[in-house]
Motif scaffolding. Structure first.
Motif, PDB file in Angstrom:
ATOM      1  N   ARG A 289       1.007   2.132   9.452  1.00 31.30           N
ATOM      2  CA  ARG A 289      -0.010   3.042   9.256  1.00 31.30           C
ATOM      3  C   ARG A 289      -0.100   3.679   7.690  1.00 31.30           C
ATOM      4  NH1 ARG A 289      -0.252   7.900  14.039  1.00 31.30           N
ATOM      5  NH2 ARG A 289      -0.016   6.432  15.733  1.00 31.30           N
ATOM      6  N   PRO A 290      -0.389   2.615   6.725  1.00 28.22           N
ATOM      7  CA  PRO A 290      -0.434   2.590   5.536  1.00 28.22           C
ATOM      8  C   PRO A 290      -1.161   4.152   4.758  1.00 28.22           C
ATOM      9  CG  PRO A 290      -1.363   0.538   6.012  1.00 28.22           C
ATOM     10  CD  PRO A 290      -1.121   1.468   7.189  1.00 28.22           C
ATOM     11  N   GLU A 291      -2.389   4.422   5.484  1.00 26.26           N
ATOM     12  CA  GLU A 291      -3.096   5.561   4.840  1.00 26.26           C
ATOM     13  C   GLU A 291      -2.047   6.902   4.947  1.00 26.26           C
ATOM     14  OE1 GLU A 291      -5.710   2.667   5.337  1.00 26.26           O
ATOM     15  OE2 GLU A 291      -4.545   3.533   6.678  1.00 26.26           O
ATOM     16  N   ARG A 292      -1.674   7.055   6.316  1.00 21.92           N
ATOM     17  CA  ARG A 292      -0.773   8.326   6.609  1.00 21.92           C
ATOM     18  C   ARG A 292       0.764   8.240   5.609  1.00 21.92           C
ATOM     19  NH1 ARG A 292       2.792   7.789  11.764  1.00 21.92           N
ATOM     20  NH2 ARG A 292       3.690   6.335  10.244  1.00 21.92           N
ATOM     21  N   ASP A 293       1.245   7.093   5.676  1.00 20.49           N
ATOM     22  CA  ASP A 293       2.561   7.245   4.814  1.00 20.49           C
ATOM     23  C   ASP A 293       2.301   7.223   3.317  1.00 20.49           C
ATOM     24  OD1 ASP A 293       4.006   6.832   7.056  1.00 20.49           O
ATOM     25  OD2 ASP A 293       4.072   4.544   6.973  1.00 20.49           O
ATOM     26  N   ALA A 294       1.098   6.478   2.892  1.00 23.30           N
ATOM     27  CA  ALA A 294       0.855   6.571   1.342  1.00 23.30           C
ATOM     28  C   ALA A 294       0.566   8.211   0.956  1.00 23.30           C
ATOM     29  CB  ALA A 294      -0.441   6.053   1.014  1.00 23.30           C
ATOM     30  N   GLN A 295      -0.058   8.809   1.863  1.00 23.36           N
ATOM     31  CA  GLN A 295      -0.211  10.167   1.694  1.00 23.36           C
ATOM     32  C   GLN A 295       1.034  11.252   1.888  1.00 23.36           C
ATOM     33  OE1 GLN A 295      -2.524  12.307   4.622  1.00 23.36           O
ATOM     34  NE2 GLN A 295      -3.762  13.622   2.805  1.00 23.36           N
ATOM     35  N   ARG A 296       1.853  10.775   2.690  1.00 33.11           N
ATOM     36  CA  ARG A 296       3.031  11.473   2.629  1.00 33.11           C
ATOM     37  C   ARG A 296       3.982  11.450   1.389  1.00 33.11           C
ATOM     38  NH1 ARG A 296       5.151  10.470   8.989  1.00 33.11           N
ATOM     39  NH2 ARG A 296       3.375  11.817  10.129  1.00 33.11           N
ATOM     40  N   LEU A 297       3.920  10.132   1.056  1.00 29.01           N
ATOM     41  CA  LEU A 297       4.709   9.799  -0.287  1.00 29.01           C
ATOM     42  C   LEU A 297       3.977  10.153  -1.444  1.00 29.01           C
ATOM     43  CD1 LEU A 297       5.592   6.112   0.530  1.00 29.01           C
ATOM     44  CD2 LEU A 297       7.193   8.193   0.364  1.00 29.01           C
ATOM     45  N   GLY A 298       2.827  10.916  -1.530  1.00 30.42           N
ATOM     46  CA  GLY A 298       2.108  11.440  -2.801  1.00 30.42           C
ATOM     47  C   GLY A 298       1.510  10.201  -3.684  1.00 30.42           C
TER      48      GLY A 298
ATOM     49  N   GLU B 105       0.790  -1.284  -0.152  1.00 31.91           N
ATOM     50  CA  GLU B 105      -0.059  -0.100   0.146  1.00 31.91           C
ATOM     51  C   GLU B 105       1.004   1.523  -0.001  1.00 31.91           C
ATOM     52  OE1 GLU B 105      -3.479   0.149   2.270  1.00 31.91           O
ATOM     53  OE2 GLU B 105      -3.526  -1.656   2.828  1.00 31.91           O
ATOM     54  N   VAL B 106       2.074   1.192   0.138  1.00 33.58           N
ATOM     55  CA  VAL B 106       3.112   2.521   0.341  1.00 33.58           C
ATOM     56  C   VAL B 106       4.202   2.383  -0.855  1.00 33.58           C
ATOM     57  CG1 VAL B 106       2.379   2.886   2.568  1.00 33.58           C
ATOM     58  CG2 VAL B 106       4.500   1.521   2.087  1.00 33.58           C
ATOM     59  N   VAL B 107       4.070   1.503  -1.677  1.00 37.27           N
ATOM     60  CA  VAL B 107       5.004   1.284  -2.755  1.00 37.27           C
ATOM     61  C   VAL B 107       4.363   1.355  -4.190  1.00 37.27           C
ATOM     62  CG1 VAL B 107       6.617  -0.440  -3.844  1.00 37.27           C
ATOM     63  CG2 VAL B 107       6.101  -0.463  -1.229  1.00 37.27           C
TER      64      VAL B 107
ATOM     65  N   THR C  20      -4.729   7.169  -2.713  1.00 36.87           N
ATOM     66  CA  THR C  20      -5.395   6.152  -1.813  1.00 36.87           C
ATOM     67  C   THR C  20      -5.186   4.670  -2.259  1.00 36.87           C
ATOM     68  OG1 THR C  20      -7.255   6.299  -3.317  1.00 36.87           O
ATOM     69  CG2 THR C  20      -7.429   7.823  -1.427  1.00 36.87           C
ATOM     70  N   GLU C  21      -4.497   4.431  -3.248  1.00 40.28           N
ATOM     71  CA  GLU C  21      -4.289   3.064  -3.643  1.00 40.28           C
ATOM     72  C   GLU C  21      -3.031   2.928  -4.223  1.00 40.28           C
ATOM     73  OE1 GLU C  21      -8.777   1.959  -5.101  1.00 40.28           O
ATOM     74  OE2 GLU C  21      -7.302   1.723  -6.327  1.00 40.28           O
ATOM     75  N   PRO C  22      -1.861   3.394  -3.321  1.00 39.49           N
ATOM     76  CA  PRO C  22      -0.471   3.274  -3.679  1.00 39.49           C
ATOM     77  C   PRO C  22      -0.069   1.958  -4.304  1.00 39.49           C
ATOM     78  CG  PRO C  22      -0.869   3.193  -1.245  1.00 39.49           C
ATOM     79  CD  PRO C  22      -2.125   3.392  -1.799  1.00 39.49           C
ATOM     80  N   GLY C  23      -0.805   0.880  -3.664  1.00 41.53           N
ATOM     81  CA  GLY C  23      -0.170  -0.349  -4.264  1.00 41.53           C
ATOM     82  C   GLY C  23      -0.856  -0.801  -5.468  1.00 41.53           C
ATOM     83  N   ALA C  24      -1.731   0.001  -5.915  1.00 40.81           N
ATOM     84  CA  ALA C  24      -2.525  -0.347  -7.144  1.00 40.81           C
ATOM     85  C   ALA C  24      -1.576   0.019  -8.210  1.00 40.81           C
ATOM     86  CB  ALA C  24      -3.846   0.069  -7.019  1.00 40.81           C
ATOM     87  N   PRO C  25      -2.028  -0.567  -9.586  1.00 38.67           N
ATOM     88  CA  PRO C  25      -1.370  -0.246 -10.650  1.00 38.67           C
ATOM     89  C   PRO C  25      -1.418   1.449 -10.915  1.00 38.67           C
ATOM     90  CG  PRO C  25      -2.145  -2.209 -11.028  1.00 38.67           C
ATOM     91  CD  PRO C  25      -2.732  -1.691  -9.586  1.00 38.67           C
ATOM     92  N   GLY C  26      -0.526   2.014 -11.413  1.00 38.23           N
ATOM     93  CA  GLY C  26      -0.771   3.507 -11.665  1.00 38.23           C
ATOM     94  C   GLY C  26      -0.498   4.527 -10.133  1.00 38.23           C
TER      95      GLY C  26
END
Length: 436
Positions: free
Chosen positions: A418-427, A352-354, A430-436
């Motif tokens: 904390r996947p949601e927080r870290d995904a937001q910080r990485l820009g 989720e954060v990659v 909402t679906e960082p692990g998803a394609p795109g």
């Protein structure tokens, strides 16, 4: 957290997974994991006859067990980065061919050097197995449909022990411990032949995401410094400590400390693996259901894996002090089977954060660091057993150490993931692990 726009989602979403083919790949990967854990467990299941035949001390046997992990983490890291350039089909094929080759040295000469050589090669070939097979599986399913396939993939590990314990023990008792090595070599080779024909990369491959170059990328140092990735590594670390002990020492513990026959020990290990499989098939779909009802990943997949490691750690520290056989076996099943929940979930939280294009490499890093206990725990346990006044005291100390490590790792994971927080910080949206 700002949602992605519908236009962006349409532009970057890959085609839907190919139904039957996606589940055929899932079946092949489950079989891959079954073989993986059967290969991994054969030394532990044959520990007593091998130690007796070769006159090995507990420390020497522990060193041989730990040798499996000499290149395990390194190969996991290297192959993780190679996965950004090489097809999963090729990577999984190469691994299984090496699994078959690794079983052969002891069939020629049974000695400490050949046992170690085979285990080192096997470890190098199996180091990337869990992370790369999960990466291959994720290419066939979107993020919101990954919990069940992930559970099935890791369930293959529990199923591997469920099947391997009685079958390998039957081979060892009936035809000698070398026969188990020969059969596993043949099975690995057979899987490789089938995979070469049916294995393909799915539509959620990073090559289908975003731009032709594989979508957005981030510096690895930024990804690896997030609490989610560090917490996922911690939960993997705690689970791996228990897992390495179960492969190396649990069969011997049943035989020498609980006076079980080889058949009874195999049955106990199968039951324990069954507990892990049931937990996987129950908890992971429940995590998907929680997410579909709006529960954050921190409290669904993050808390579930962390608490599982903590509870297993408590059971690990407690069971050596329980005299009655039935309660002790229940605690052993919880200590070694309960950690099964953490294994697919730490991949899910990491994903989720990659960015999808970097997922295989980061999975390799998480697996490489998270499985380092295998390099230490089996040898340390053998040393503690030899150094103690009695074998029982040595086992007790080793399991207390394991419990402390697992509790520490699980507690850290609970606070850090904390996947949601870290995904937001990485820009990453909402679906960082998803394609795109």
């Amino acid at each position: 957290m700002a949602p992605r726009t519908a236009t962006h989602a349409r532009d970057t979403a890959p085609p839907a997974p190919a139904g039957r083919r996606a589940w055929l790949i899932t079946v092949m990967i489950v079989a891959f994991m079954v073989i993986n854990f059967a290969d991994k467990s054969v030394l532990g299941l044959a520990a007593v006859p091998i130690m007796e035949e070769l006159g090995l001390s507990n420390s020497t046997y522990g060193l041989i067990s730990s040798s499996f992990y000499f290149l395990f983490s390194v190969s996991g890291l290297l192959v993780g980065f190679l996965s950004t350039r090489i097809s999963s089909r090729i990577l999984l094929l190469g691994m299984t061919v090496l699994w078959a080759v690794a079983q052969l040295p002891v069939l020629v000469v049974a000695s400490v050097p050949t046992l170690m050589a085979g285990r080192i090669l096997l470890g190098a070939a199996e180091g990337p197995a869990a992370s790369m097979s999960m990466h291959a599986l994720y290419k066939w399913f979107p993020p919101e449909r990954r919990a069940l396939p992930s559970a099935l993939q890791i369930g293959g590990a529990a199923l591997g022990m469920l099947i391997a314990a009685p079958v390998v023990t039957w081979l060892i008792d009936g035809f000698g411990w070398r026969s188990a090595y020969a059969v596993l070599a043949a099975v690995s080779a057979a899987w490789a032949l089938v995979w070469w024909r049916v294995g393909h990369d799915g539509p959620y491959d990073h090559q289908h995401t975003g731009t032709g170059s594989g979508g957005p990328r981030l510096p690895y140092r930024r990804i690896l410094r997030t609490g989610t990735v560090l917490g996922s590594i911690a939960s993997a670390f705690g689970a791996a400590w228990a897992l390495s002990l179960s492969h190396a020492w649990l069969p011997a513990y049943f035989r020498t400390q609980m006076d079980m026959s080889a058949a009874a020990s195999a049955t106990a290990i199968s039951v324990m693996s069954g507990v892990g499989l049931v937990l996987l098939l129950t908890v992971c779909p429940f995590v998907d259901a929680l997410k579909s009802h709006g529960v954050s990943s921190r409290w669904s997949s993050g808390a579930a894996q962390s608490i599982a490691v903590c509870v297993a750690g408590c059971a690990m520290a407690a069971f050596p002090f329980v005299d009655a056989s039935a309660p002790r076996l229940v605690l052993i099943a919880l200590a070694f089977g309960g950690i099964a929940i953490a294994i697919p979930l730490h991949y899910m939280t990491t994903a989720e954060v990659v960015p999808a294009a970097q997922r295989g490499a980061v999975f390799g890093i998480v697996a490489g660091i998270g499985t380092l206990p295998g390099l230490v725990a089996p040898f340390l346990t053998g040393h503690l057993i030899d150094a103690a006044d009695t074998q029982t005291a040595g086992y007790t100390t080793a399991f207390l150490v394991a419990g402390a490590v697992m509790l520490t790792a699980g507690a850290f994971a609970l606070t850090a993931i904390r996947p949601e927080r870290d995904a937001q910080r990485l820009g990453l949206g909402t679906e960082p692990g998803a394609p795109g």
